[in-house]
Design an enzyme around this catalytic site. Sequence first.
Site, mmCIF file in Angstrom:
data_model
loop_
_atom_site.group_PDB
_atom_site.id
_atom_site.type_symbol
_atom_site.label_atom_id
_atom_site.label_comp_id
_atom_site.label_asym_id
_atom_site.label_seq_id
_atom_site.Cartn_x
_atom_site.Cartn_y
_atom_site.Cartn_z
ATOM 1 C CG ASP A 397 -66.530 -18.513 -24.047
ATOM 2 O OD1 ASP A 397 -66.458 -17.763 -25.120
ATOM 3 O OD2 ASP A 397 -67.583 -19.045 -23.884
HETATM 4 P P1 NAP Z 1 -65.684 -22.377 -25.506
HETATM 5 O O1 NAP Z 1 -65.634 -21.148 -25.303
HETATM 6 O O2 NAP Z 1 -67.159 -23.070 -25.709
HETATM 7 O O3 NAP Z 1 -65.124 -22.605 -27.005
HETATM 8 C C1 NAP Z 1 -64.893 -23.681 -27.686
HETATM 9 C C2 NAP Z 1 -63.908 -23.599 -29.012
HETATM 10 O O4 NAP Z 1 -63.649 -24.903 -29.438
HETATM 11 C C3 NAP Z 1 -64.833 -22.904 -30.175
HETATM 12 O O5 NAP Z 1 -64.096 -21.656 -30.226
HETATM 13 C C4 NAP Z 1 -64.748 -24.030 -31.388
HETATM 14 O O6 NAP Z 1 -64.376 -23.113 -32.466
HETATM 15 C C5 NAP Z 1 -63.690 -24.721 -31.024
HETATM 16 N N1 NAP Z 1 -63.835 -26.035 -31.371
HETATM 17 C C6 NAP Z 1 -65.163 -26.925 -31.374
HETATM 18 N N2 NAP Z 1 -64.900 -27.999 -31.921
HETATM 19 C C7 NAP Z 1 -63.628 -28.187 -32.107
HETATM 20 C C8 NAP Z 1 -62.862 -29.050 -32.838
HETATM 21 N N3 NAP Z 1 -63.224 -30.488 -33.486
HETATM 22 N N4 NAP Z 1 -61.366 -29.029 -33.162
HETATM 23 C C9 NAP Z 1 -60.745 -27.767 -32.794
HETATM 24 N N5 NAP Z 1 -61.536 -26.513 -32.113
HETATM 25 C C10 NAP Z 1 -63.058 -26.854 -31.772
HETATM 26 O O7 NAP Z 1 -64.872 -23.519 -24.636
HETATM 27 P P2 NAP Z 1 -64.001 -23.064 -23.336
HETATM 28 O O8 NAP Z 1 -62.951 -22.076 -23.746
HETATM 29 O O9 NAP Z 1 -63.681 -24.274 -22.884
HETATM 30 O O10 NAP Z 1 -65.131 -22.376 -22.569
HETATM 31 C C11 NAP Z 1 -66.070 -23.285 -21.576
HETATM 32 C C12 NAP Z 1 -67.484 -22.355 -21.781
HETATM 33 O O11 NAP Z 1 -68.443 -23.041 -21.185
HETATM 34 C C13 NAP Z 1 -67.359 -21.003 -21.080
HETATM 35 O O12 NAP Z 1 -68.041 -19.998 -21.704
HETATM 36 C C14 NAP Z 1 -67.911 -21.430 -19.512
HETATM 37 O O13 NAP Z 1 -68.402 -20.304 -18.935
HETATM 38 C C15 NAP Z 1 -69.050 -22.377 -20.141
HETATM 39 N N6 NAP Z 1 -69.404 -23.111 -18.893
HETATM 40 C C16 NAP Z 1 -68.477 -24.199 -18.567
HETATM 41 C C17 NAP Z 1 -69.148 -24.832 -17.603
HETATM 42 C C18 NAP Z 1 -68.181 -26.019 -16.972
HETATM 43 O O14 NAP Z 1 -68.667 -26.660 -15.958
HETATM 44 N N7 NAP Z 1 -67.195 -26.438 -17.579
HETATM 45 C C19 NAP Z 1 -70.035 -24.649 -16.764
HETATM 46 C C20 NAP Z 1 -71.059 -23.455 -17.175
HETATM 47 C C21 NAP Z 1 -70.535 -22.704 -18.383
HETATM 48 P P3 NAP Z 1 -64.632 -23.496 -33.930
HETATM 49 O O15 NAP Z 1 -66.018 -23.748 -34.016
HETATM 50 O O16 NAP Z 1 -64.026 -22.545 -34.743
HETATM 51 O O17 NAP Z 1 -63.896 -24.786 -34.008
#
Ligand code: NAP
Length: 473
Positions: A397
């Site tokens: 994301d």
């Molecule tokens: P993400 O959008 O959740 O994507 C994580 C990706 O990691 C997935 O596409 C997954 O694809 C891959 N993945 C999972 N396990 C893996 C592994 N063992 N090895 C390799 N790849 C792996 O992560 P992000 O880009 O960090 O975004 C964070 C999200 O959380 C955002 O939508 C954000 O708004 C939300 N959020 C975060 C917070 C915060 O405080 N950090 C707070 C509110 C909301 P595969 O399944 O294909 O591997």
Amino acid sequence: MNREILINSAYIAASILFIVGLKMLGRQATARRGNLLSGVGMLIAIVVTLLDHHVINYTWIVVGLVAGTVIGLACAFWVRMTAMPEMVALLNGFGGLASLLVGAAEFLRIRIGEVTPANPGFTAVTIFLTILIGGVTFTGSVYAFCKLAEWLAGRPVLFRGQHGLNGLMLVATLGAGAVFAAAGESATVLAAFWIFVALALVLGWTLVMPIGGGDMPVVISLLNSLSGLAACAAGFVINNNVLIVAGCLVGTSGVILSIIMCQAMNRTLRNVLFSGFGAKAAAAAADGPGAVQGELKPMSPEDAFAVLEAARQVVVIPGYGLAVSQAQHAVRELAEVLERNGAEVRFAIHPVAGRMPGHMNVLLAEANVPYEQLVEMDAINPLMPTMDVAIVIGANDVVNPAAARDKTSPIYGMPIINAHEARTVICLKRGKGTGFSGLENRLFLLPNTRMLYGDARASLQSVVAEFKSIAAA
Ligand code: NAP
């Protein structure tokens, strides 16, 4: 000096330590010391409270202390980093329950005539608020825990008239609170008490129902804030100054954190709490104009090595997958071999990468990645076109170009790290899994993007092994 002044002086010292500690938590370099300082503040607060003459029996306190220590130590050893959000949810819930019990115990003490409040109206209102906020925090946090631990479906649960029903329950709770505070006939007060206790517990559950998916961390932060406010109200009930100060600090910092997270997702708090975002986003991903088609271009670790070997400017963009695969040590090793090969390596940190604030910073600090290599989103984006390679590790994301370009996307407007502007993008993920918002990502289909499939740690180790085998040859 009289005992009361001594106790309050110690409480002021503890409060100062909390505030200074919190301030120091804001910077990585001082965060550990800040944590320690706040811990010392808490120790002072606990010891002084135990010496207070209000404590007449230590038996249950010792039982609680031993049980709490054992459970706390077990959690510290066994709870995985990726399970931290649900752990925090549970801890918030216990905080809310503790405040609820304090409020209820004080009510019972007043009822049986053990204490007579100096200002009955004020005490009744604070008991009501303690129980209302504590009850909502308790069941809301338990529900959030069940969603995050996947004991219950993590998606938002929506039904017709949901917000109206919650509104009605809130009005009924406030009505029962007003009857309680008016202190009329004894049986009526008791009935009002039980009614608002029950309604507060139900409200906690139903308010968290329409929230799910990527919005859960915001809810956890808000529940954290509520647990602080409940503690603050409990502080007024039992007349404990340090509880009031500590409760206020938790309450306000939780609200500030929730707002920061909403801003980083380009959403309002209202939208997070009431829109059922996760459900709509998933539907949009499946049917709407945001649906992504095209060809993914896989590469092997050997191909990745060949690209990286020639790179001079490399940026690593970590995301939630880094935490899942615990690849922080492997990525530090890769950065080291790249630097030995003459490349400059930076780590680009998105404020909401992972599942909790500072998630990436904590992981990279654990692997001793130097602070100076960490660059914030706003600082790295202008440099992105000069990067030879962007290595996206389990991020989705936070690097989704739809957020910047596609007005129909549910995440349109969310600031992202512009990985797509690098000359070559290498994406490490296991398969075609979407990010937490449930949306597809066009970045993976761009002409300059290659997919290195597999668990991130294993993929990184394979690339590092390539570098090492060449160096050894
Ligand atoms: P993400 O959008 O959740 O994507 C994580 C990706 O990691 C997935 O596409 C997954 O694809 C891959 N993945 C999972 N396990 C893996 C592994 N063992 N090895 C390799 N790849 C792996 O992560 P992000 O880009 O960090 O975004 C964070 C999200 O959380 C955002 O939508 C954000 O708004 C939300 N959020 C975060 C917070 C915060 O405080 N950090 C707070 C509110 C909301 P595969 O399944 O294909 O591997």
